[in-house]
Design an enzyme around this catalytic site. Structure first.
Site, short mmCIF file in Angstrom:
data_model
loop_
_atom_site.label_atom_id
_atom_site.label_comp_id
_atom_site.label_asym_id
_atom_site.label_seq_id
_atom_site.Cartn_x
_atom_site.Cartn_y
_atom_site.Cartn_z
N ARG A 226 -20.69 87.69 -90.16
CA ARG A 226 -20.72 86.23 -90.13
C ARG A 226 -19.36 85.71 -89.68
NH1 ARG A 226 -25.46 86.50 -89.91
NH2 ARG A 226 -26.99 85.73 -91.41
N HIS A 274 -24.35 85.86 -80.94
CA HIS A 274 -25.10 86.23 -82.15
C HIS A 274 -26.35 87.05 -81.76
CE1 HIS A 274 -25.84 85.10 -86.60
NE2 HIS A 274 -26.48 86.20 -86.31
C1 GLV Z 1 -28.74 87.64 -88.41
O1 GLV Z 1 -27.59 87.32 -88.36
C2 GLV Z 1 -29.44 87.91 -89.63
O2 GLV Z 1 -28.89 87.63 -90.70
O3 GLV Z 1 -30.57 88.42 -89.57
#
Ligand code: GLV
Length: 311
Positions: A226, A274
């Protein structure tokens, strides 16, 4: 009773999930619009990054099944009913995807790919010293399902892998240590640090100057967990003064990463959108459906989040 699908998916993605879930659970009724049902009839919500407040006022909700592995956003939403069980997505296919991304990043750093890419842009021909994988120490922070899969994949590739977790982890074929006292000595030996910690109050902002200073000169960071684990100003300072060589970042405090953020154009930062391990609907729908069946059968759902622990 209907199952609410609360996601930030686009129309096509939502249709795909609905079809897959409906195939897995032919007797269930899925709704995406709370206006179409009586709130009191909804007892399960399947969620992926739902907008804040999407689950408020669901008095009979019994299970929130996340399609995301990390549940920090859900836990940070005060409107999520506090008594309801939350289950994280634990999907072996997602763990494999994460291990592939981690391996790609570690291999790229180890084999000097980022330096060669910069040299190519400058039409500069120069080979770097070649190091063996067993000369590269990788520290994996976080030894949950994903961290363990990543650590084992890197160890299989020949890297010297150690792991660190906030509480004792299940044994795996790697050196593992736990707790604050073990962290700095581990980092002091690491050429590459791969972050896969859950985001909790204890780990928010963990990756700061204290941590970067503990890493050896020329070490690199791979953050696949994160964005809020990292103090961005501290990371940029460590990169700018050449203490850290490179950062591969998949996650950011604000996503999408704002267009004017320094990370975009920093020569020693690689930005991914991401995308390190996306939830794979084909396998994750089966995982989510299994938990729905468990709840309907009066069994407790798997992969439940401990709200006090924060993951
Ligand atoms: C992606 O970041 C997830 O938490 O699945």
């Amino acid at each position: 009773m209907p199952i609410l699908l609360a996601t930030d998916f686009d129309v096509a993605e939502q249709r795909l999930w609905r079809e897959l879930l409906q195939t897995e659970l032919p007797d269930e009724r899925f709704v995406t619009d709370r206006q179409t049902v009586d709130d009191a009839t909804i007892d399960i919500a399947i969620v992926a990054n739902p907008p804040r407040g999407a689950l408020s006022g669901l008095a009979n909700l019994r299970l929130i099944q996340s399609l995301w592995a990390g549940v920090d956003r859900l836990l940070g939403d005060p409107s999520v009913p506090p008594q309801v069980a939350i289950a994280r997505m634990v999907d072996p296919a997602m763990n494999v995807a994460m291990a592939e991304t981690a391996l790609w990043a570690v291999l790229s750093l180890h084999r000097g790919y980022y330096t060669y890419a910069a040299q190519q842009r400058a039409r500069h021909w120069q080979s770097l010293p070649q190091r063996r994988a067993d000369e590269i120490a990788v520290a994996v922070l976080g030894l949950g399902q994903m961290g363990r899969t990543v650590a084992l994949r890197l160890a299989d590739q020949g890297y010297r892998v150690s792991g660190w977790s906030t509480r004792p982890a299940e044994p795996a074929r790697i050196d593992a240590c736990t707790g604050d006292d073990a962290l700095l000595p581990l980092l002091a030996r690491a050429d590459i640090v791969v972050n896969l910690l859950p985001l909790t109050p204890a780990t928010r902002g963990l990756l700061c100057t204290r941590i970067f200073d503990a890493m050896p000169q020329g070490a690199s960071l791979v953050n696949l967990a994160r964005g809020a684990h990292v103090v961005d100003a501290d990371l940029l300072a460590a990169l700018d003064r050449g203490h850290l060589r490179h950062a591969v970042l998949d996650v950011f405090a604000t996503e999408p990463l704002p267009a004017d953020h320094r990370y975009w154009l920093h020569p020693n930062v690689t930005v991914l959108p991401h995308a390190a391990a996306q939830t794979d609907a084909r396998s994750a729908a089966t995982v989510a459906a299994a938990n729905v069946r468990r709840l309907r059968a009066g069994e407790s759902p798997q992969n439940q989040v401990d709200r006090v622990r924060g993951y």
